[in-house]
Design a protein around this motif. Structure first.
Motif, short mmCIF file in Angstrom:
data_model
loop_
_atom_site.label_atom_id
_atom_site.label_comp_id
_atom_site.label_asym_id
_atom_site.label_seq_id
_atom_site.Cartn_x
_atom_site.Cartn_y
_atom_site.Cartn_z
N VAL A 75 0.76 -1.25 -0.06
CA VAL A 75 -0.09 -0.12 -0.14
C VAL A 75 0.81 1.20 0.12
O VAL A 75 1.64 1.38 0.77
N LYS A 76 0.74 2.08 -0.90
CA LYS A 76 1.43 3.48 -0.99
C LYS A 76 0.74 4.38 -0.16
O LYS A 76 -0.55 4.57 -0.09
N ASN A 77 1.72 5.30 0.35
CA ASN A 77 1.37 6.37 1.18
C ASN A 77 1.08 5.96 2.58
O ASN A 77 0.38 6.86 3.34
N GLU A 129 -10.13 -1.30 -2.58
CA GLU A 129 -9.57 -0.12 -3.32
C GLU A 129 -10.30 0.97 -3.43
O GLU A 129 -9.99 2.12 -3.13
N VAL A 168 -8.75 4.41 -1.57
CA VAL A 168 -8.39 5.64 -2.56
C VAL A 168 -8.87 6.96 -1.95
O VAL A 168 -8.01 7.86 -2.18
N PHE A 193 -4.86 6.22 -0.03
CA PHE A 193 -4.03 5.23 -0.05
C PHE A 193 -4.24 4.61 -1.38
O PHE A 193 -5.15 4.61 -2.25
N HIS A 194 -3.04 3.86 -1.98
CA HIS A 194 -3.08 3.14 -3.30
C HIS A 194 -2.49 1.77 -3.29
O HIS A 194 -1.42 1.54 -2.54
N VAL A 195 -3.28 0.75 -3.49
CA VAL A 195 -2.63 -0.51 -3.49
C VAL A 195 -1.57 -0.54 -4.84
O VAL A 195 -2.06 -0.43 -5.88
N ILE A 196 -0.43 -1.27 -4.71
CA ILE A 196 0.60 -1.15 -5.70
C ILE A 196 0.82 -2.56 -6.19
O ILE A 196 0.75 -3.65 -5.48
N ASP A 197 0.72 -2.51 -7.62
CA ASP A 197 0.70 -3.96 -8.27
C ASP A 197 2.10 -4.17 -8.67
O ASP A 197 2.49 -5.36 -8.68
N SER A 237 7.26 -0.39 -8.44
CA SER A 237 6.52 0.69 -7.41
C SER A 237 6.75 0.19 -6.09
O SER A 237 6.89 0.85 -5.11
N GLU A 244 8.62 2.17 -3.00
CA GLU A 244 7.84 2.44 -1.75
C GLU A 244 8.37 1.90 -0.50
O GLU A 244 8.63 2.62 0.69
#
Length: 76
Positions: free
Chosen positions: A6-8, A52, A56, A60-64, A68, A72
């Motif tokens: 998870v980003k952020n 998601e 969002v 937050f963003h799920v990274i695939d 990335s 992170e």
């Protein structure tokens, strides 16, 4: 078990927010740390979309993709 990146996620409050949202959706997890969530099982496509959709708006963003994920991890 399944891992989500998870980003952020930058602080303990972020971990709390993610934990609360997972619990609201009824998704079992075994561990949450900055940038990573370990789930008890793999998510169905519907569960992933629901997660998601909730994350969002919270920033937050799920990274695939692998690149990335590495970036992170370095940031965290």
């Amino acid at each position: 078990m399944s891992e989500l990146f998870v980003k952020n996620m930058v602080c303990n409050r972020c971990i709390m927010v993610i934990q609360n949202e997972l619990e609201k959706l009824g998704l079992d997890f075994t561990n949450i740390k900055l940038g990573e969530v370990t789930l008890a099982r793999a998510l169905s496509p519907e569960e992933r979309n629901s997660l998601e959709a909730v994350l969002v708006p919270l920033g937050f963003h799920v990274i695939d993709d692998k690149k990335s994920r590495i970036i992170e991890k370095i940031k965290n």
